[in-house]
Design an enzyme around this catalytic site. Structure first.
Site, PDB file in Angstrom:
ATOM      1  N   SER A 147      31.132  16.678  15.261  1.00 63.54           N
ATOM      2  CA  SER A 147      32.572  16.413  15.128  1.00 63.54           C
ATOM      3  C   SER A 147      33.144  15.881  16.448  1.00 63.54           C
ATOM      4  O   SER A 147      34.062  15.054  16.441  1.00 63.54           O
ATOM      5  CB  SER A 147      33.332  17.654  14.665  1.00 63.54           C
ATOM      6  OG  SER A 147      33.366  18.632  15.676  1.00 63.54           O
ATOM      7  N   ARG A 169      10.640  21.206  28.859  1.00 65.54           N
ATOM      8  CA  ARG A 169      11.996  20.640  28.976  1.00 65.54           C
ATOM      9  C   ARG A 169      11.988  19.352  29.797  1.00 65.54           C
ATOM     10  O   ARG A 169      12.723  18.410  29.529  1.00 65.54           O
ATOM     11  CB  ARG A 169      12.927  21.649  29.655  1.00 65.54           C
ATOM     12  CG  ARG A 169      13.157  22.900  28.856  1.00 65.54           C
ATOM     13  CD  ARG A 169      14.239  23.780  29.510  1.00 65.54           C
ATOM     14  NE  ARG A 169      14.231  25.120  28.975  1.00 65.54           N
ATOM     15  CZ  ARG A 169      14.725  25.477  27.792  1.00 65.54           C
ATOM     16  NH1 ARG A 169      15.265  24.566  27.022  1.00 65.54           N
ATOM     17  NH2 ARG A 169      14.674  26.726  27.388  1.00 65.54           N
ATOM     18  N   MET A 222      22.384  21.509  22.365  1.00 66.84           N
ATOM     19  CA  MET A 222      21.988  22.907  22.469  1.00 66.84           C
ATOM     20  C   MET A 222      20.648  23.075  23.183  1.00 66.84           C
ATOM     21  O   MET A 222      19.840  23.935  22.835  1.00 66.84           O
ATOM     22  CB  MET A 222      21.952  23.539  21.060  1.00 66.84           C
ATOM     23  CG  MET A 222      23.265  23.398  20.301  1.00 66.84           C
ATOM     24  SD  MET A 222      24.720  24.004  21.188  1.00 66.84           S
ATOM     25  CE  MET A 222      24.523  25.743  20.912  1.00 66.84           C
ATOM     26  N   ILE A 272      18.786  23.297  27.204  1.00 62.51           N
ATOM     27  CA  ILE A 272      19.018  23.429  28.641  1.00 62.51           C
ATOM     28  C   ILE A 272      18.464  22.181  29.312  1.00 62.51           C
ATOM     29  O   ILE A 272      17.332  21.773  29.015  1.00 62.51           O
ATOM     30  CB  ILE A 272      18.321  24.696  29.177  1.00 62.51           C
ATOM     31  CG1 ILE A 272      19.020  25.938  28.603  1.00 62.51           C
ATOM     32  CG2 ILE A 272      18.319  24.729  30.710  1.00 62.51           C
ATOM     33  CD1 ILE A 272      18.315  27.252  28.922  1.00 62.51           C
ATOM     34  N   HIS A 286      31.871  23.143  26.340  1.00 66.99           N
ATOM     35  CA  HIS A 286      31.448  24.511  26.018  1.00 66.99           C
ATOM     36  C   HIS A 286      32.619  25.251  25.356  1.00 66.99           C
ATOM     37  O   HIS A 286      33.755  25.151  25.831  1.00 66.99           O
ATOM     38  CB  HIS A 286      31.005  25.238  27.297  1.00 66.99           C
ATOM     39  CG  HIS A 286      30.436  26.580  27.024  1.00 66.99           C
ATOM     40  ND1 HIS A 286      29.192  26.764  26.467  1.00 66.99           N
ATOM     41  CD2 HIS A 286      30.961  27.826  27.196  1.00 66.99           C
ATOM     42  CE1 HIS A 286      28.961  28.062  26.323  1.00 66.99           C
ATOM     43  NE2 HIS A 286      30.025  28.727  26.755  1.00 66.99           N
TER      44      HIS A 286
HETATM   45  C1  GAR Z   1      30.996  22.594  19.915  1.00 67.94           C
HETATM   46  O1  GAR Z   1      31.879  23.604  19.546  1.00 67.94           O
HETATM   47  C2  GAR Z   1      30.532  22.785  21.349  1.00 67.94           C
HETATM   48  O2  GAR Z   1      31.472  23.409  22.143  1.00 67.94           O
HETATM   49  C3  GAR Z   1      29.324  23.659  21.144  1.00 67.94           C
HETATM   50  O3  GAR Z   1      28.703  23.154  19.998  1.00 67.94           O
HETATM   51  C4  GAR Z   1      29.709  22.689  19.109  1.00 67.94           C
HETATM   52  C5  GAR Z   1      29.280  21.337  18.556  1.00 67.94           C
HETATM   53  O4  GAR Z   1      30.174  20.913  17.579  1.00 67.94           O
HETATM   54  N1  GAR Z   1      28.474  23.573  22.298  1.00 67.94           N
HETATM   55  C6  GAR Z   1      27.859  24.601  22.833  1.00 67.94           C
HETATM   56  O5  GAR Z   1      27.919  25.715  22.376  1.00 67.94           O
HETATM   57  C7  GAR Z   1      27.043  24.267  24.066  1.00 67.94           C
HETATM   58  N2  GAR Z   1      26.745  25.438  24.816  1.00 67.94           N
HETATM   59  P1  GAR Z   1      30.078  19.458  16.956  1.00 67.94           P
HETATM   60  O6  GAR Z   1      28.609  19.210  16.638  1.00 67.94           O
HETATM   61  O7  GAR Z   1      30.907  19.516  15.707  1.00 67.94           O
HETATM   62  O8  GAR Z   1      30.607  18.478  17.963  1.00 67.94           O
END
Ligand code: GAR
Length: 215
Positions: A35, A87, A112, A114, A131
């Site tokens: 998104s 990684r 997601m 590192i 984040h």
């Molecule tokens: C988001 O809320 C972002 O903050 C989180 O993944 C989601 C992805 O949403 N990221 C983390 O947790 C990274 N540590 P999206 O795929 O709808 O953009």
């Protein structure tokens, strides 16, 4: 004292975003729904952001973000982390792909994995991450659940420059989101994501404005 609306409080941003001569060339890394990727693509298409997404890199074969890239006719490359021994080797493939697409700035929008110095040294101070918490609180996985478990009344989201330590590095933009008494991880995350879409665009607009001033 700062007043906070029931929606969110956004702190802080560059005063004015001036138009840039040349769009910022972005590479987006995403693992899931995308998104935030879509919010960027929409803003760029609407002429609201002086940037261009050169390539999407995703690591999960069935991530919905790949569909979104097709819809926006943005090149996408699957680099499945399961096919790399460590990684560093995944990051080397990422760097090669980013360079091949002439990327200047890297945006981790729901990435997601590192990242390692292999990526960070190839793009020094040019990797940003999103984040779903007000860093430095609730680093790592399941940040929304962590906030609910801690009983905080305000949480939010952060865009920051990436350093080697997970979810650390200079903060670029944050937005605060109140936690409501009957929130579940899903309802709270949904409200955080509304703010994420906004601050991610804001952070990139700020970077583009700074780059324009320098050129
Ligand atoms: C988001 O809320 C972002 O903050 C989180 O993944 C989601 C992805 O949403 N990221 C983390 O947790 C990274 N540590 P999206 O795929 O709808 O953009």
């Amino acid at each position: 004292m700062l007043a906070m609306s029931s929606e969110a409080l956004v702190v802080p941003s560059a005063p004015e975003n001036t138009p840039t001569c040349r769009p910022l060339r972005l590479g987006v890394l995403a693992s899931g729904s995308g998104s935030n990727f879509a919010a960027l693509a929409e803003a760029i298409a609407a002429g609201e952001l002086a940037a261009q997404i050169q390539v999407l890199i995703y690591n999960n074969p069935d991530a919905f973000v790949a569909e979104r890239a097709k819809q926006w006719q943005i090149p996408s490359v699957l680099l499945n982390h399961r096919h790399y021994p460590n990684r560093e080797s995944l990051d080397a493939a990422i760097v090669e792909t980013l360079k091949a697409h002439e990327v200047e700035w890297v945006v981790m929008a729901g990435w997601m994995r590192i990242v390692t110095p292999v990526l960070l040294n190839a793009y020094p101070q040019r990797v940003i991450n999103l984040h779903p918490s007000l860093l430095p609180s609730f680093r790592g996985l399941r940040a929304v659940e962590q906030a609910l478990a801690a009983g905080v009344k305000i949480t939010g989201c952060t865009v920051h420059l990436v350093e080697e330590e997970v979810d650390s590095g200079p903060i670029l933009v944050q937005a605060a989101v109140p936690v409501l008494p009957d929130d579940t991880p899903q309802t709270l995350h949904a409200r955080i994501q509304v703010q994420e879409h906004r601050i991610l665009k804001q952070a990139i607009a700020d970077i583009a404005a700074r780059q324009a001033q320098r050129s």
